[in-house]
Write an enzyme that holds these catalytic residues in place. Structure first.
Site, PDB file in Angstrom:
ATOM      1  N   ASP A  17     -15.000  57.857 -15.396  1.00 14.61           N
ATOM      2  CA  ASP A  17     -16.160  58.564 -14.603  1.00 14.61           C
ATOM      3  C   ASP A  17     -16.467  56.190 -14.189  1.00 14.61           C
ATOM      4  OD1 ASP A  17     -15.365  60.892 -13.809  1.00 14.61           O
ATOM      5  OD2 ASP A  17     -17.277  61.319 -15.225  1.00 14.61           O
ATOM      6  N   GLU A 181     -14.309  63.254  -4.151  1.00 12.69           N
ATOM      7  CA  GLU A 181     -15.251  63.297  -4.850  1.00 12.69           C
ATOM      8  C   GLU A 181     -15.678  61.700  -5.991  1.00 12.69           C
ATOM      9  OE1 GLU A 181     -14.684  65.516  -8.517  1.00 12.69           O
ATOM     10  OE2 GLU A 181     -11.894  64.183  -8.693  1.00 12.69           O
TER      11      GLU A 181
END
Length: 520
Positions: A17, A181
């Protein structure tokens, strides 16, 4: 690789991420770290290709829960921004809320405050608009609140200490982009952009939203996908520019056992839509590149350290614990150029590696490597605990849902070279695990052990041992690598008391040397 080019991945390491920014000629990147602390590693680069760890944004988490392993919880996907001379890192704890770490010095101490208490709000990104207002865009975690396909926008105070009103949904990807997301917000040429991954980690794609008003409505477009490449689910990252005005996109690829590795893609704009990667099959959707021209003309080489000489008796920045760091993890008797880890009991639970907060871990930096340690068992009665005793053990190993470790264990006034294998059946929070002995051989009392662990590209790892550091013999079986909960498998050092009793003993590590069989 040709001169003046780089190859992907730029980091074969589990910095999942990733989000990145440029400040002047310097680039800074943050990543998730979950239950591993200190958390949210901060990396630095001068060319977007070569990186080094310079700090962590979260020294420890202010909840008793994180004094124990909390697999799958902790610090999820962060974002980093630089605003009015200060670095802001927005960090979601899916069970406790959104937190903000801030510092004017990226190598200094970050101060942590809770922006809001929430459950299931994840992947927050701040945005300061020209009118002085500040916002946070975020997503939702299905595991916490049953939602996985919506993005929301909330106004926040510009100092990032609280919300100003309730959030509103600005995108619903139920049909277009299931599992929406990781949103990152930007502004260019009067357009508000949100770059986000869609479709899931392993098989998804990279999407973009744009609108003329920050509240929407937003248009949607796919801007990068796997296409005909081997880079599955090109996923979640950051748009970064250079001082010369070129645009780049950092993202990850999920490779399973070793987690989410980092790629760098060229980026441009076509009719005010971002285009990421390279067009290859006529569908006008970018695909990841394998090799490309360097973002800067001359590469500024640095590396993430993994070997460690433990010069000051403490681990380097590459190491994280499996829970909040504590001074009690170290033996009270310190020594220069040697790491002494206390052989701790584990309180209420069995002293298994999966349950232990004092497991010292680091992220592997390649797909195949050899790690070698020189270790010994030691102890005395001068440190306030009982003397070193039965059950003391010092090990080298790999974590994951199927893990293994080897080292020296004291039992019945003898020392043994032993290997244990572990299987995780409950993968969230402390979960459930079982361990079994798979190899045992008596070792000379007070003699050091040179232990090697070799990971091959076939995702199997095995151990070999030596009495002199020169001649190594294989010990035990080979083990198949498995990832952990939301992370890749990690290399680890650990000292414990297997009988789960108080001890004054410690494991003594002279060094860890790591050599790589694949290009870093």
């Amino acid at each position: 690789m040709s001169a003046g080019t780089y190859r992907n991945p730029i980091l074969y390491a589990d910095y999942s991420d990733p989000d990145a920014i440029r400040v002047g000629a310097d680039y800074y990147m943050v990543a998730s770290s979950f239950t591993y602390l200190p958390g949210v590693p901060l990396l630095h680069s001068r060319d977007l290709v070569h990186w080094e760890i310079i700090n962590y944004c979260v020294p420890a988490l202010p909840f008793e829960k994180y004094d124990r392993p909390a697999h799958g919880s902790g610090t999820w996907a962060p974002s980093i921004r630089y605003h009015k001379g200060e670095f802001f890192v927005f960090i979601p704890l899916p069970d406790e809320g959104i937190f903000v770490a801030r510092s004017k010095d990226p190598r200094g101490t970050f101060q942590l405050n809770r922006l809001c208490e929430s459950r299931g709000w994840i992947d927050p990104c701040p945005f300061w608009d020209e009118d002085g207002k500040a916002y946070m865009v975020f997503a939702y975690a299905r595991s916490r609140c049953g939602i996985k396909h919506r993005l929301a926008l909330a106004e926040i105070d510009p100092e990032c200490t609280g919300l100003r009103g309730e959030p509103r949904v600005i995108f619903d990807g139920t049909q277009l982009a299931p599992t929406s997301e990781g949103p990152k917000m930007y502004k260019r040429n009067g357009w508000y952009y949100i770059l986000m991954p869609s479709g899931g980690v392993a098989t998804g794609w990279q999407s973009a939203l744009r609108a003329k008003d920050i509240q929407g409505p937003y248009e949607y477009k796919i801007v990068m996908h796997q296409g005909n490449t081997a880079v599955n689910g090109p996923h979640q990252g950051a748009w970064v520019d250079t001082p010369e005005g070129t645009d780049w996109f950092i993202h990850f690829q999920d490779v399973g056992e070793l987690g989410r590795i980092v790629h760098l893609q060229p980026m441009c704009f076509q009719e005010d839509w971002p285009f990421i990667g390279c067009e290859r099959n006529g569908d006008m959707i970018g695909e990841p590149v394998e090799e490309w021209e360097l973002p800067v003309k001359e590469a500024l080489v640095c590396r993430i350290a993994d070997s460690d000489e433990f010069e000051n008796g403490r681990p380097g920045l590459q190491w994280q614990w499996q829970a909040n760091p504590k001074e009690t993890y170290f033996a009270q008797k310190r020594g220069p150029k040697v790491l002494r880890l206390a052989c701790l009991a584990n309180g209420e639970r069995e002293n298994l590696l999966w349950y232990a907060p004092n497991v010292m871990t680091q992220i592997p930096q390649s797909a195949a490597f050899t790690a070698e340690v020189k270790l010994a068992l030691a102890g005395d009665e001068d440190d306030g605990r009982t003397a070193a005793g039965d059950g003391d053990m010092a090990v080298l190993g790999m974590t994951g849902h199927h893990y293994a470790f080897g080292g020296l264990e004291r039992e019945k006034d003898k020392v043994w070279l032993r290997l244990y294998e572990g299987f995780v059946t409950g993968k969230e929070f402390e979960g459930e695990a079982m361990e079994g002995l798979v190899f045992s051989k008596e070792w000379k009392e007070k003699s050091p052990l040179w232990l090697r662990m070799e990971l091959s590209e076939n995702k199997k790892f095995s151990f070999s041992a030596s009495e002199d550091g020169e001649n190594f013999c294989p010990v035990g079986p080979a083990f198949h690598l498995e990832k952990g909960t939301w992370t890749g498998a990690k290399l680890c050092l650990w000292a414990c008391n297997r009988r789960n009793e108080p001890s004054g003993g410690w494991g003594e590590y002279d060094y860890i040397h790591i050599s790589h069989k694949t290009e870093r």
